[in-house]
Motif scaffolding. Structure first.
Motif, PDB file in Angstrom:
ATOM      1  N   THR A 151       0.034   1.469   6.086  1.00  0.00           N
ATOM      2  CA  THR A 151       1.353   1.094   6.598  1.00  0.00           C
ATOM      3  C   THR A 151       1.769   2.018   7.737  1.00  0.00           C
ATOM      4  O   THR A 151       2.494   1.628   8.654  1.00  0.00           O
ATOM      5  CB  THR A 151       2.415   1.172   5.476  1.00  0.00           C
ATOM      6  OG1 THR A 151       2.053   0.258   4.439  1.00  0.00           O
ATOM      7  CG2 THR A 151       3.803   0.823   5.998  1.00  0.00           C
ATOM      8  N   GLY A 152       1.327   3.261   7.665  1.00  0.00           N
ATOM      9  CA  GLY A 152       1.731   4.232   8.679  1.00  0.00           C
ATOM     10  C   GLY A 152       3.108   4.788   8.388  1.00  0.00           C
ATOM     11  O   GLY A 152       3.499   4.938   7.223  1.00  0.00           O
ATOM     12  N   LEU A 153       3.858   5.107   9.432  1.00  0.00           N
ATOM     13  CA  LEU A 153       5.203   5.642   9.242  1.00  0.00           C
ATOM     14  C   LEU A 153       6.107   4.582   8.612  1.00  0.00           C
ATOM     15  O   LEU A 153       6.026   3.409   8.955  1.00  0.00           O
ATOM     16  CB  LEU A 153       5.777   6.093  10.586  1.00  0.00           C
ATOM     17  CG  LEU A 153       4.936   7.102  11.380  1.00  0.00           C
ATOM     18  CD1 LEU A 153       5.644   7.466  12.677  1.00  0.00           C
ATOM     19  CD2 LEU A 153       4.638   8.347  10.556  1.00  0.00           C
ATOM     20  N   HIS A 154       6.966   5.030   7.703  1.00  0.00           N
ATOM     21  CA  HIS A 154       7.798   4.051   6.988  1.00  0.00           C
ATOM     22  C   HIS A 154       9.128   4.672   6.580  1.00  0.00           C
ATOM     23  O   HIS A 154       9.359   5.882   6.735  1.00  0.00           O
ATOM     24  CB  HIS A 154       7.054   3.515   5.762  1.00  0.00           C
ATOM     25  CG  HIS A 154       6.669   4.573   4.777  1.00  0.00           C
ATOM     26  ND1 HIS A 154       7.547   5.083   3.853  1.00  0.00           N
ATOM     27  CD2 HIS A 154       5.499   5.241   4.582  1.00  0.00           C
ATOM     28  CE1 HIS A 154       6.946   5.998   3.118  1.00  0.00           C
ATOM     29  NE2 HIS A 154       5.703   6.117   3.537  1.00  0.00           N
ATOM     30  N   ALA A 155      10.029   3.858   6.021  1.00  0.00           N
ATOM     31  CA  ALA A 155      11.401   4.271   5.732  1.00  0.00           C
ATOM     32  C   ALA A 155      11.540   5.153   4.506  1.00  0.00           C
ATOM     33  O   ALA A 155      12.614   5.709   4.270  1.00  0.00           O
ATOM     34  CB  ALA A 155      12.279   3.026   5.555  1.00  0.00           C
ATOM     35  N   GLY A 156      10.472   5.310   3.723  1.00  0.00           N
ATOM     36  CA  GLY A 156      10.572   6.094   2.498  1.00  0.00           C
ATOM     37  C   GLY A 156       9.951   7.471   2.581  1.00  0.00           C
ATOM     38  O   GLY A 156       9.714   8.105   1.550  1.00  0.00           O
ATOM     39  N   ALA A 211      16.819   1.471   3.372  1.00  0.00           N
ATOM     40  CA  ALA A 211      15.451   2.000   3.266  1.00  0.00           C
ATOM     41  C   ALA A 211      14.626   1.144   2.324  1.00  0.00           C
ATOM     42  O   ALA A 211      13.454   0.837   2.598  1.00  0.00           O
ATOM     43  CB  ALA A 211      15.494   3.450   2.783  1.00  0.00           C
ATOM     44  N   TRP A 212      15.235   0.721   1.217  1.00  0.00           N
ATOM     45  CA  TRP A 212      14.526  -0.129   0.253  1.00  0.00           C
ATOM     46  C   TRP A 212      14.121  -1.454   0.902  1.00  0.00           C
ATOM     47  O   TRP A 212      12.989  -1.932   0.712  1.00  0.00           O
ATOM     48  CB  TRP A 212      15.412  -0.391  -0.959  1.00  0.00           C
ATOM     49  CG  TRP A 212      14.821  -1.387  -1.914  1.00  0.00           C
ATOM     50  CD1 TRP A 212      15.046  -2.727  -1.958  1.00  0.00           C
ATOM     51  CD2 TRP A 212      13.843  -1.127  -2.923  1.00  0.00           C
ATOM     52  NE1 TRP A 212      14.293  -3.311  -2.937  1.00  0.00           N
ATOM     53  CE2 TRP A 212      13.546  -2.352  -3.544  1.00  0.00           C
ATOM     54  CE3 TRP A 212      13.208   0.030  -3.367  1.00  0.00           C
ATOM     55  CZ2 TRP A 212      12.631  -2.454  -4.593  1.00  0.00           C
ATOM     56  CZ3 TRP A 212      12.293  -0.066  -4.408  1.00  0.00           C
ATOM     57  CH2 TRP A 212      12.016  -1.299  -5.005  1.00  0.00           C
ATOM     58  N   GLU A 213      15.019  -2.053   1.624  1.00  0.00           N
ATOM     59  CA  GLU A 213      14.716  -3.340   2.263  1.00  0.00           C
ATOM     60  C   GLU A 213      13.579  -3.203   3.267  1.00  0.00           C
ATOM     61  O   GLU A 213      12.712  -4.093   3.365  1.00  0.00           O
ATOM     62  CB  GLU A 213      15.977  -3.875   2.944  1.00  0.00           C
ATOM     63  CG  GLU A 213      17.056  -4.292   1.945  1.00  0.00           C
ATOM     64  CD  GLU A 213      18.386  -4.604   2.606  1.00  0.00           C
ATOM     65  OE1 GLU A 213      18.523  -4.311   3.824  1.00  0.00           O
ATOM     66  OE2 GLU A 213      19.285  -5.116   1.912  1.00  0.00           O
ATOM     67  N   ARG A 214      13.560  -2.094   3.994  1.00  0.00           N
ATOM     68  CA  ARG A 214      12.481  -1.878   4.963  1.00  0.00           C
ATOM     69  C   ARG A 214      11.145  -1.635   4.261  1.00  0.00           C
ATOM     70  O   ARG A 214      10.096  -2.091   4.730  1.00  0.00           O
ATOM     71  CB  ARG A 214      12.839  -0.707   5.871  1.00  0.00           C
ATOM     72  CG  ARG A 214      13.979  -1.027   6.843  1.00  0.00           C
ATOM     73  CD  ARG A 214      14.367   0.165   7.687  1.00  0.00           C
ATOM     74  NE  ARG A 214      15.354  -0.200   8.698  1.00  0.00           N
ATOM     75  CZ  ARG A 214      15.963   0.663   9.490  1.00  0.00           C
ATOM     76  NH1 ARG A 214      15.692   1.961   9.392  1.00  0.00           N
ATOM     77  NH2 ARG A 214      16.835   0.246  10.380  1.00  0.00           N
ATOM     78  N   LEU A 215      11.180  -0.924   3.141  1.00  0.00           N
ATOM     79  CA  LEU A 215       9.951  -0.729   2.365  1.00  0.00           C
ATOM     80  C   LEU A 215       9.457  -2.064   1.803  1.00  0.00           C
ATOM     81  O   LEU A 215       8.252  -2.328   1.779  1.00  0.00           O
ATOM     82  CB  LEU A 215      10.205   0.259   1.222  1.00  0.00           C
ATOM     83  CG  LEU A 215      10.383   1.726   1.620  1.00  0.00           C
ATOM     84  CD1 LEU A 215      10.920   2.537   0.449  1.00  0.00           C
ATOM     85  CD2 LEU A 215       9.066   2.328   2.119  1.00  0.00           C
ATOM     86  N   SER A 216      10.400  -2.886   1.362  1.00  0.00           N
ATOM     87  CA  SER A 216      10.021  -4.198   0.821  1.00  0.00           C
ATOM     88  C   SER A 216       9.340  -5.068   1.868  1.00  0.00           C
ATOM     89  O   SER A 216       8.464  -5.878   1.550  1.00  0.00           O
ATOM     90  CB  SER A 216      11.271  -4.925   0.287  1.00  0.00           C
ATOM     91  OG  SER A 216      11.836  -4.230  -0.794  1.00  0.00           O
ATOM     92  N   ASP A 217       9.736  -4.885   3.131  1.00  0.00           N
ATOM     93  CA  ASP A 217       9.156  -5.682   4.204  1.00  0.00           C
ATOM     94  C   ASP A 217       7.679  -5.364   4.439  1.00  0.00           C
ATOM     95  O   ASP A 217       6.936  -6.220   4.934  1.00  0.00           O
ATOM     96  CB  ASP A 217       9.934  -5.457   5.508  1.00  0.00           C
ATOM     97  CG  ASP A 217      11.311  -6.094   5.489  1.00  0.00           C
ATOM     98  OD1 ASP A 217      11.534  -6.998   4.665  1.00  0.00           O
ATOM     99  OD2 ASP A 217      12.166  -5.674   6.305  1.00  0.00           O
ATOM    100  N   VAL A 218       7.260  -4.127   4.115  1.00  0.00           N
ATOM    101  CA  VAL A 218       5.897  -3.713   4.453  1.00  0.00           C
ATOM    102  C   VAL A 218       5.006  -3.491   3.236  1.00  0.00           C
ATOM    103  O   VAL A 218       3.790  -3.300   3.379  1.00  0.00           O
ATOM    104  CB  VAL A 218       5.907  -2.430   5.317  1.00  0.00           C
ATOM    105  CG1 VAL A 218       6.549  -2.725   6.671  1.00  0.00           C
ATOM    106  CG2 VAL A 218       6.640  -1.287   4.623  1.00  0.00           C
ATOM    107  N   ALA A 219       5.572  -3.518   2.030  1.00  0.00           N
ATOM    108  CA  ALA A 219       4.757  -3.328   0.826  1.00  0.00           C
ATOM    109  C   ALA A 219       3.890  -4.557   0.573  1.00  0.00           C
ATOM    110  O   ALA A 219       4.190  -5.667   1.040  1.00  0.00           O
ATOM    111  CB  ALA A 219       5.656  -3.068  -0.376  1.00  0.00           C
ATOM    112  N   LEU A 220       2.806  -4.360  -0.165  1.00  0.00           N
ATOM    113  CA  LEU A 220       1.954  -5.478  -0.562  1.00  0.00           C
ATOM    114  C   LEU A 220       2.738  -6.449  -1.444  1.00  0.00           C
ATOM    115  O   LEU A 220       3.702  -6.065  -2.110  1.00  0.00           O
ATOM    116  CB  LEU A 220       0.742  -4.964  -1.338  1.00  0.00           C
ATOM    117  CG  LEU A 220      -0.217  -4.022  -0.605  1.00  0.00           C
ATOM    118  CD1 LEU A 220      -1.339  -3.581  -1.552  1.00  0.00           C
ATOM    119  CD2 LEU A 220      -0.793  -4.677   0.643  1.00  0.00           C
ATOM    120  N   THR A 221       2.340  -7.688  -1.456  1.00  0.00           N
ATOM    121  CA  THR A 221       2.967  -8.658  -2.344  1.00  0.00           C
ATOM    122  C   THR A 221       2.606  -8.328  -3.788  1.00  0.00           C
ATOM    123  O   THR A 221       1.725  -7.495  -4.061  1.00  0.00           O
ATOM    124  CB  THR A 221       2.490 -10.079  -2.035  1.00  0.00           C
ATOM    125  OG1 THR A 221       1.084 -10.170  -2.340  1.00  0.00           O
ATOM    126  CG2 THR A 221       2.726 -10.438  -0.571  1.00  0.00           C
TER     127      THR A 221
END
Length: 286
Positions: free
Chosen positions: A214-219, A261-271
């Motif tokens: 994922t690289g850099l992320h909100a968490g 931050a949670w919403e941004r993590l949800s956008d990039v996490a695996l299904t």
């Protein structure tokens, strides 16, 4: 025990709701905190602690505050009952030295729990062996009896997963959680990863993995939990924990930052499906 006694009747939440109602009643009365403290012969700091749920109010204090604010029955009676309920002890009271203050009370009442974990399998999903190994690593000076006590407390929390109406829980696990679990030893990893995979099939539990690519992320600033509650009178609360203790974030602005931050993590996490496939692949490695 949680289902019949504490679920839906958390003293922590009753104290929080009482605090909000007392703040509102004082505001409606037009009295300042200083004026009320002077009338009650309290320090201003004591009133502040009562109004923000930092300490419990006696029903007698609440009765006198209601008289001062002009609150009449049945509202007065309801506030006094809240004061009585807020002073009851939850099952977690015997583990007050183990849990972050108020955390089990919030967790017991939550209808929705969203948790981002960076290093550890979430406490509600830990096996006994994994919990013991983690506690030993985090509290290296702990005696065998203390470790047993902390493990017992952690396992007691897990009863919330089996109540009649459990909370909807969603976890986003950094892939590092799985890697560290694998590095902890074959037997430990096999049991814990299998428990995660089983938990992912529970109807009220969702597990998603945030992959390394994922690289850099909100968490990146660390793990956090957001808890939501069934009553509109109980706003969301966020919780973060570190070496120096835990912090509860209750302001609208603060919780909003964690929610974003949670919403941004949800956008990039695996299904969910991709996460289960990853867990299956890791299980084959042990």
């Amino acid at each position: 025990m949680i289902d019949s006694v504490d679920r839906g009747n958390s003293p922590t939440m009753r104290r929080r709701r009482l605090a909000a109602m007392l703040r509102g009643a004082r505001a409606d009365s037009g009295l300042t905190r200083e004026q009320v403290a002077d009338h009650m012969e309290w320090s201003v700091s004591k009133l502040y602690r009562l109004e923000y749920g930092r300490t419990s109010a006696s029903w007698r204090d609440v009765r006198e505050l209601c008289e001062l604010y002009g609150v009449r029955s049945p509202d007065k009676d309801a506030l006094m009952q809240l004061a009585r309920d807020s002073r009851k002890r939850g099952w977690w009271s015997e583990y007050e030295d183990v849990f972050p203050r108020n955390f089990p009370g919030f967790e017991a009442e939550a209808s929705v729990i969203r948790s981002y974990e960076t290093e550890l399998v979430p406490g509600l999903l830990q096996t006994e062996d994994y919990a013991r190994a983690v506690i030993r690593a985090l509290v290296p000076a702990a005696s065998g009896d203390e470790i047993d006590r902390r493990v017992a407390a952690r396992l007691a929390r897990q009863a919330i997963l089996d109540v009649a109406e459990p909370p909807e829980i969603t976890y986003i696990l950094n892939e590092a959680v799985l890697i560290r679990c694998l590095a902890a030893g074959r037997d430990l990893a096999a049991g814990q990863l299998a428990a995660l995979r089983t938990a992912s099939e529970r109807p009220h539990v969702t597990i998603r993995v945030l992959p390394h690519d994922t690289g850099l992320h909100a968490g990146m600033e660390g793990a956090f939990v957001i808890m939501s509650f069934p009553e509109a009178a109980d706003p969301d609360v966020a919780h973060v924990e570190g070496l120096m203790g835990s912090l509860f974030v209750e302001s609208v602005e603060g919780v909003g930052r964690y929610t974003l931050a949670w919403e941004r993590l949800s956008d990039v996490a695996l299904t969910v499906g991709e996460s289960r496939e990853l867990l299956d692949a890791e299980l084959k490695r042990v």
